[in-house]
Design an enzyme around this catalytic site. Sequence first.
Site, PDB file in Angstrom:
ATOM      1  N   ARG A 180       0.358  -1.092  -0.209  1.00 13.41           N
ATOM      2  CA  ARG A 180      -0.055  -0.052   0.186  1.00 13.41           C
ATOM      3  C   ARG A 180       0.948   1.511   0.278  1.00 13.41           C
ATOM      4  O   ARG A 180       2.617   1.615   0.818  1.00 13.41           O
ATOM      5  CB  ARG A 180      -1.146   0.329   0.587  1.00 13.41           C
ATOM      6  CG  ARG A 180      -1.751  -1.318   1.493  1.00 13.41           C
ATOM      7  CD  ARG A 180      -2.091  -0.982   2.560  1.00 13.41           C
ATOM      8  NE  ARG A 180      -3.448  -2.561   3.030  1.00 13.41           N
ATOM      9  CZ  ARG A 180      -2.716  -2.931   3.531  1.00 13.41           C
ATOM     10  NH1 ARG A 180      -1.865  -3.975   3.894  1.00 13.41           N
ATOM     11  NH2 ARG A 180      -4.210  -4.539   3.229  1.00 13.41           N
ATOM     12  N   LYS A 240      -1.216  -3.020   7.864  1.00 10.17           N
ATOM     13  CA  LYS A 240      -3.237  -2.416   9.023  1.00 10.17           C
ATOM     14  C   LYS A 240      -2.719  -2.949  10.249  1.00 10.17           C
ATOM     15  O   LYS A 240      -2.061  -3.582  10.600  1.00 10.17           O
ATOM     16  CB  LYS A 240      -4.436  -2.621   8.536  1.00 10.17           C
ATOM     17  CG  LYS A 240      -4.214  -1.286   7.001  1.00 10.17           C
ATOM     18  CD  LYS A 240      -5.725  -2.075   6.289  1.00 10.17           C
ATOM     19  CE  LYS A 240      -5.883  -0.569   4.710  1.00 10.17           C
ATOM     20  NZ  LYS A 240      -7.396  -1.575   4.165  1.00 10.17           N
ATOM     21  N   HIS A 290      -4.640   2.557  -4.763  1.00  6.79           N
ATOM     22  CA  HIS A 290      -4.537   1.401  -5.124  1.00  6.79           C
ATOM     23  C   HIS A 290      -3.956   0.659  -6.525  1.00  6.79           C
ATOM     24  O   HIS A 290      -4.101   0.040  -6.685  1.00  6.79           O
ATOM     25  CB  HIS A 290      -5.622   0.931  -4.541  1.00  6.79           C
ATOM     26  CG  HIS A 290      -5.824   0.249  -2.914  1.00  6.79           C
ATOM     27  ND1 HIS A 290      -4.915   0.680  -1.849  1.00  6.79           N
ATOM     28  CD2 HIS A 290      -6.119  -0.963  -2.180  1.00  6.79           C
ATOM     29  CE1 HIS A 290      -4.802   0.275  -0.956  1.00  6.79           C
ATOM     30  NE2 HIS A 290      -5.750  -0.422  -1.088  1.00  6.79           N
ATOM     31  N   ARG A 321      -0.787  -1.843  -6.556  1.00  7.50           N
ATOM     32  CA  ARG A 321      -1.488  -2.523  -5.865  1.00  7.50           C
ATOM     33  C   ARG A 321      -2.644  -3.609  -6.504  1.00  7.50           C
ATOM     34  O   ARG A 321      -2.037  -4.821  -6.953  1.00  7.50           O
ATOM     35  CB  ARG A 321      -1.895  -2.420  -4.591  1.00  7.50           C
ATOM     36  CG  ARG A 321      -2.043  -4.108  -3.872  1.00  7.50           C
ATOM     37  CD  ARG A 321      -2.430  -2.824  -2.265  1.00  7.50           C
ATOM     38  NE  ARG A 321      -3.139  -3.747  -0.920  1.00  7.50           N
ATOM     39  CZ  ARG A 321      -2.921  -4.356  -0.835  1.00  7.50           C
ATOM     40  NH1 ARG A 321      -1.086  -4.515  -0.521  1.00  7.50           N
ATOM     41  NH2 ARG A 321      -3.060  -5.488   0.486  1.00  7.50           N
ATOM     42  N   HIS A 349      -3.523  -9.816   3.406  1.00  5.65           N
ATOM     43  CA  HIS A 349      -4.756  -9.571   3.184  1.00  5.65           C
ATOM     44  C   HIS A 349      -5.242 -11.164   4.419  1.00  5.65           C
ATOM     45  O   HIS A 349      -4.374 -11.864   4.382  1.00  5.65           O
ATOM     46  CB  HIS A 349      -5.488  -9.884   2.213  1.00  5.65           C
ATOM     47  CG  HIS A 349      -5.805  -8.694   0.991  1.00  5.65           C
ATOM     48  ND1 HIS A 349      -6.385  -9.936  -0.453  1.00  5.65           N
ATOM     49  CD2 HIS A 349      -5.848  -7.558   1.147  1.00  5.65           C
ATOM     50  CE1 HIS A 349      -6.369  -8.128  -1.256  1.00  5.65           C
ATOM     51  NE2 HIS A 349      -5.997  -7.298  -0.215  1.00  5.65           N
ATOM     52  N   TYR A 390      -9.689 -10.655  -7.363  1.00  7.93           N
ATOM     53  CA  TYR A 390      -8.818 -10.362  -8.294  1.00  7.93           C
ATOM     54  C   TYR A 390      -8.794 -11.547  -9.214  1.00  7.93           C
ATOM     55  O   TYR A 390      -8.636 -11.818 -11.154  1.00  7.93           O
ATOM     56  CB  TYR A 390      -7.366 -10.355  -8.086  1.00  7.93           C
ATOM     57  CG  TYR A 390      -7.308  -8.620  -7.405  1.00  7.93           C
ATOM     58  CD1 TYR A 390      -6.578  -7.196  -8.130  1.00  7.93           C
ATOM     59  CD2 TYR A 390      -6.445  -9.043  -5.825  1.00  7.93           C
ATOM     60  CE1 TYR A 390      -6.692  -6.778  -7.629  1.00  7.93           C
ATOM     61  CE2 TYR A 390      -6.786  -8.250  -4.943  1.00  7.93           C
ATOM     62  CZ  TYR A 390      -6.549  -6.483  -6.135  1.00  7.93           C
ATOM     63  OH  TYR A 390      -6.045  -5.487  -4.992  1.00  7.93           O
TER      64      TYR A 390
END
Length: 300
Positions: free
Chosen positions: A150, A174, A246, A249, A272, A281
């Site tokens: 990110r 995160k 993003h 990414r 994730h 994706y």
Amino acid sequence: MTKTSNEYLQSFIEFLQIEKQYSNYTIEYYQYDIEEFLKFTNEQSIEDLKDVEYSDARLYLTALHEKQLSRSTIARRVSSLRSFFRFLSREQVITENPFLLVQQQKGAKKLPSFFYEEEMEELFAVCEGEEPLQIRNKAILELLYATGIRVSECTGIELTHIDFDLSVLLVKGKGNKERYVPFGSFAHEAIERYIATARHFLMKSADSHSFLFVNHRGRPLTPRGIRHILTKLIEKASLTRKIHPHMLRHTFATHLLNNGADLRTVQELLGHDHLSSTQVYTHVTKEHLRKTYVIHHPRA
């Protein structure tokens, strides 16, 4: 003494910063969404957050639809407010969360935008040059494309987070979760060149620090700074599309899957928590395969 709505909002922001450790970028969205709702409560003469009821939440949802906001924007607003009122419930300010049962109708999930390989080559081409900022920009682009990290994670990279012997990067994501991400020879070369020839030049007018990417004054780059750099590269490459934080990414994940990577590996590389976040994706790659088939098969 009872706090005002803005004071409750400030307490919530501090909660997101300290306990949740959300990025400044994410917190800005929360704050904006809640401030918009507080404007609505003022218009409705609701003076105390304790007085907000489910019917008010439904009325606000109707108002958002009347403004013709996108489904994703409305869903984000509802999610922000649900979290805010959950916090107020935890703090025993309210007894019931008025947004708990508010459901936004789901539409078709928007597929993430990505660059084709030819477009990436155009972006890399406009980064070429001997100027310190050109060398820095190429290192940023190579690293983002090589790792799928990110933009906020990119700005947090310190020199000690890079293992050049193993070509591995320590990433703090995160919630301050850490993961290791490999990077390839192109990124390896670009980053080494940047550190050796450009970073120390840019740092001349700044106090010493260990952050990898710096601006023209030698200060650590911010996510907004990187977004500005990427936008300028798009303009310079004359690509007919807008870039968002993003997008590289998305490109990283899509190109890996298009070239045979398995979903679990991509999930781990992206950081994730849930496989469902990565599965979007697969829809992108299937669409890419379908278009390729239609274009090239004589009986498509």
